[in-house]
Design an enzyme around this catalytic site. Structure first.
Site, short mmCIF file in Angstrom:
data_model
loop_
_atom_site.label_atom_id
_atom_site.label_comp_id
_atom_site.label_asym_id
_atom_site.label_seq_id
_atom_site.Cartn_x
_atom_site.Cartn_y
_atom_site.Cartn_z
N PHE A 154 -64.66 24.60 -22.69
CA PHE A 154 -63.55 25.30 -22.04
C PHE A 154 -62.33 24.40 -21.85
O PHE A 154 -61.66 24.46 -20.83
CB PHE A 154 -64.00 25.95 -20.71
CG PHE A 154 -64.62 27.29 -20.97
CD1 PHE A 154 -65.91 27.37 -21.47
CD2 PHE A 154 -63.92 28.46 -20.78
CE1 PHE A 154 -66.47 28.60 -21.78
CE2 PHE A 154 -64.47 29.69 -21.07
CZ PHE A 154 -65.75 29.76 -21.57
N CYS A 201 -62.76 39.69 -17.77
CA CYS A 201 -63.23 38.99 -16.57
C CYS A 201 -62.25 38.00 -15.96
O CYS A 201 -61.91 38.13 -14.78
CB CYS A 201 -64.55 38.28 -16.87
SG CYS A 201 -65.90 39.42 -17.17
N ARG A 254 -58.71 44.22 -24.56
CA ARG A 254 -58.34 44.37 -23.14
C ARG A 254 -57.87 43.05 -22.56
O ARG A 254 -58.51 42.02 -22.75
CB ARG A 254 -59.57 44.83 -22.33
CG ARG A 254 -59.93 46.28 -22.54
CD ARG A 254 -61.15 46.63 -21.75
NE ARG A 254 -62.32 45.86 -22.19
CZ ARG A 254 -63.50 45.89 -21.58
NH1 ARG A 254 -63.67 46.61 -20.50
NH2 ARG A 254 -64.51 45.18 -22.05
C1 UDX Z 1 -66.26 35.17 -19.35
C2 UDX Z 1 -67.30 34.16 -18.84
O1 UDX Z 1 -67.41 33.06 -19.75
C3 UDX Z 1 -68.65 34.83 -18.63
O2 UDX Z 1 -69.59 33.91 -18.08
C4 UDX Z 1 -68.43 36.00 -17.66
O3 UDX Z 1 -69.60 36.65 -17.34
C5 UDX Z 1 -67.41 36.97 -18.23
O4 UDX Z 1 -66.18 36.26 -18.46
P1 UDX Z 1 -65.65 36.28 -21.70
O5 UDX Z 1 -64.56 37.00 -20.99
O6 UDX Z 1 -66.51 37.04 -22.66
O7 UDX Z 1 -66.67 35.60 -20.66
O8 UDX Z 1 -64.97 35.12 -22.55
P2 UDX Z 1 -64.90 33.54 -22.57
O9 UDX Z 1 -65.54 33.06 -23.79
O10 UDX Z 1 -65.33 32.94 -21.29
O11 UDX Z 1 -63.31 33.34 -22.72
C6 UDX Z 1 -62.39 33.82 -21.75
C7 UDX Z 1 -60.96 33.53 -22.16
O12 UDX Z 1 -60.69 32.12 -22.12
C8 UDX Z 1 -60.65 33.95 -23.60
O13 UDX Z 1 -59.35 34.51 -23.65
C9 UDX Z 1 -60.70 32.67 -24.39
O14 UDX Z 1 -59.92 32.67 -25.56
C10 UDX Z 1 -60.15 31.68 -23.36
N1 UDX Z 1 -60.60 30.31 -23.63
C11 UDX Z 1 -61.89 29.95 -23.44
C12 UDX Z 1 -59.67 29.38 -24.07
O15 UDX Z 1 -58.48 29.67 -24.26
N2 UDX Z 1 -60.09 28.08 -24.28
C13 UDX Z 1 -61.37 27.69 -24.08
O16 UDX Z 1 -61.67 26.50 -24.28
C14 UDX Z 1 -62.31 28.66 -23.67
#
Ligand code: UDX
Length: 432
Positions: free
Chosen positions: A250, A261, A328
């Site tokens: 992340f 979320c 979304r």
């Molecule tokens: C998230 C949580 O990870 C999960 O545990 C929870 O239950 C629901 O919300 P999700 O929304 O499916 O899951 O996506 P995730 O992979 O966590 O990414 C969230 C956002 O952060 C995305 O827009 C992604 O592109 C962004 N992101 C993530 C980054 O820009 N950089 C990263 O290093 C990681």
């Protein structure tokens, strides 16, 4: 165990299917008859790798059923899981609990015996205590309420469910025996389980999502500083991530965090803080930072292109991340809407997000069959989603379609060591 799951969205459908996979008898119920009939025919309402095969397999062996008759399904249930949506109300800005309350009323009205009700939807602190009271007031049967937040990510949902890093349980009654039985398959593999009270479990979910969103927002800000001082964000990510106190996940900068979320849960946590009269400065700043980041990206695009009026911008990727069809709360919405307001013409291509995009923009933008068609006569191509397919694009060929061969890579898709010849490449956190 006999389980009924109310709601066949991401959490409900994946949880129900995975509980069937590990040997429970599951009925997934939803008021949406079209969705239920589709599932019976093996048509998935969402794009999630591996889900279709698992649904079809468990449906065929009879331990996964689908129904729109909640009353009938609940009669014999030992466990009822609530996994309905908790959208943000657009007028009040608060979490809308109407689907949760409707599910609780349906459970109370149709119980055929004592039951455990598990909350898997993300709900504000205090919701489970309130439902426990509601379900046990003037009821023939005992309803033991459990908060069991779900941490699955879209695109990895099945693996996240079957191999979670932890199981979180909140309760105000004795449920440990049944919960250990429900998760026996997980517990024999030594997956940690934490027991606490309702508010603890409810807050763990918000704390985890807000911490992850904060990490992403921070690295997006560092990327903006990095490109201004001549640093390389990819090396910074590596250098920071090697510190095990921070961890290397992340940390990838991008166009801003999105999805169903992070944006919703960071706002909801702020609301929770306000309700207990606490000023969450840092929590407030996460949302502000994310919104500001998208504004910065739009202004970078207009610096690259000059006056945007009539300019054609190619957008590669509209889903909020790769491996989902979900648009979304995608940063693409904010960014494309700003570009449209500034008079740009938008051509998009996304491997899975085209139909979601059509629901958002209708005739306002152009939908293209592949990246090359989307690049035709364009002044700039912007990569917003880290689809693996975008690594395989022949960028030389793509640039030949363009009026001006300029690419703005916000997801570090194009290898900077081998930049395609003849293209002006801008990369977030390096020179973007
Ligand atoms: C998230 C949580 O990870 C999960 O545990 C929870 O239950 C629901 O919300 P999700 O929304 O499916 O899951 O996506 P995730 O992979 O966590 O990414 C969230 C956002 O952060 C995305 O827009 C992604 O592109 C962004 N992101 C993530 C980054 O820009 N950089 C990263 O290093 C990681």
């Amino acid at each position: 165990m006999k389980i009924v799951v109310i709601g066949t969205g991401y959490v409900g459908l994946v949880s129900g299917t995975c509980f069937a996979e590990i040997g429970h008898e599951v009925i997934c119920v939803d008021y949406d008859l079209v969705k239920i009939n589709g599932l019976i025919d093996g048509v998935m309402p969402i794009y999630e790798p591996g889900l279709e095969e698992m649904v079809v397999r468990n449906f065929a062996r009879g331990n996964l059923k689908f129904s729109s008759n909640i009353a009938e399904a609940i009669k014999d249930a030992e466990i009822v899981i609530i996994a309905v949506g908790t959208p943000t109300n657009s007028i009040t800005g608060k979490v809308d609990l109407s689907y949760i309350n409707a599910a609780a009323e349906a459970i109370k009205a149709n119980l055929g015996g004592d039951v455990i009700v598990i909350m898997k939807s993300t709900v504000p602190v205090g919701t489970c205590a309130g439902l426990s009271l509601l379900l046990n007031t003037d009821s023939k049967y005992i309803c033991r309420m459990v908060s069991n937040p779900e941490f699955l990510r879209e695109g990895h949902a099945i693996d996240d469910f079957l191999n979670p890093e932890r199981i979180v349980i909140g309760s105000d009654s004795e449920v440990e025996g049944e919960i250990r039985q429900l998760y026996a398959d997980h517990l024999k593999r030594n997956i940690p389980i934490l027991f606490g009270n309702f508010p603890t479990a409810e807050l763990i979910k918000y704390a985890a999502n807000t911490a992850l969103a904060a990490k992403v927002a921070l690295m997006n800000e560092i990327a903006c500083i990095s490109e201004r001082v001549g640093a390389d964000i990819t090396k910074i990510v590596e250098g920071v991530g090697l510190d095990s106190r921070i961890g290397n996940k992340f940390l990838s900068p991008g166009p801003g965090f999105g999805g169903s979320c992070f944006p919703k849960d960071t706002k909801a946590l702020l609301q929770i803080a306000e309700e207990v009269d606490f000023e969450g400065y840092l929590i407030r700043a996460i949302t502000k930072s994310n919104e500001n980041h998208m504004t910065n990206i739009v202004s970078n695009i207009s610096k690259i292109c000059g006056d945007l009026s009539g300019k054609i911008i190619t957008i590669l990727g509209v889903t909020y991340k790769a491996n989902t069809d979900d648009v979304r709360s995608s940063p693409a919405i904010n960014i494309i809407n700003h570009l449209l307001e500034m008079g740009a013409v938008i051509n998009i291509y996304d491997p899975e997000g085209m139909s979601g995009a059509k629901n958002i923009w209708g005739a306002k933008i152009n939908y293209c069959k592949d990246p090359y068609a989307a690049a035709k006569n364009s002044n700039l191509a912007v990569i917003l989603t880290e689809w693996v397919q975008f690594k395989e694009i022949d960028y030389k060929k793509l640039s030949e379609e363009m009026l001006e061969p300029k690419i703005y890579d916000l997801r570090n898709v194009i290898d900077i060591k081998e930049p395609p010849k003849g293209i002006k490449l801008y990369k977030l956190g390096i020179n973007g």
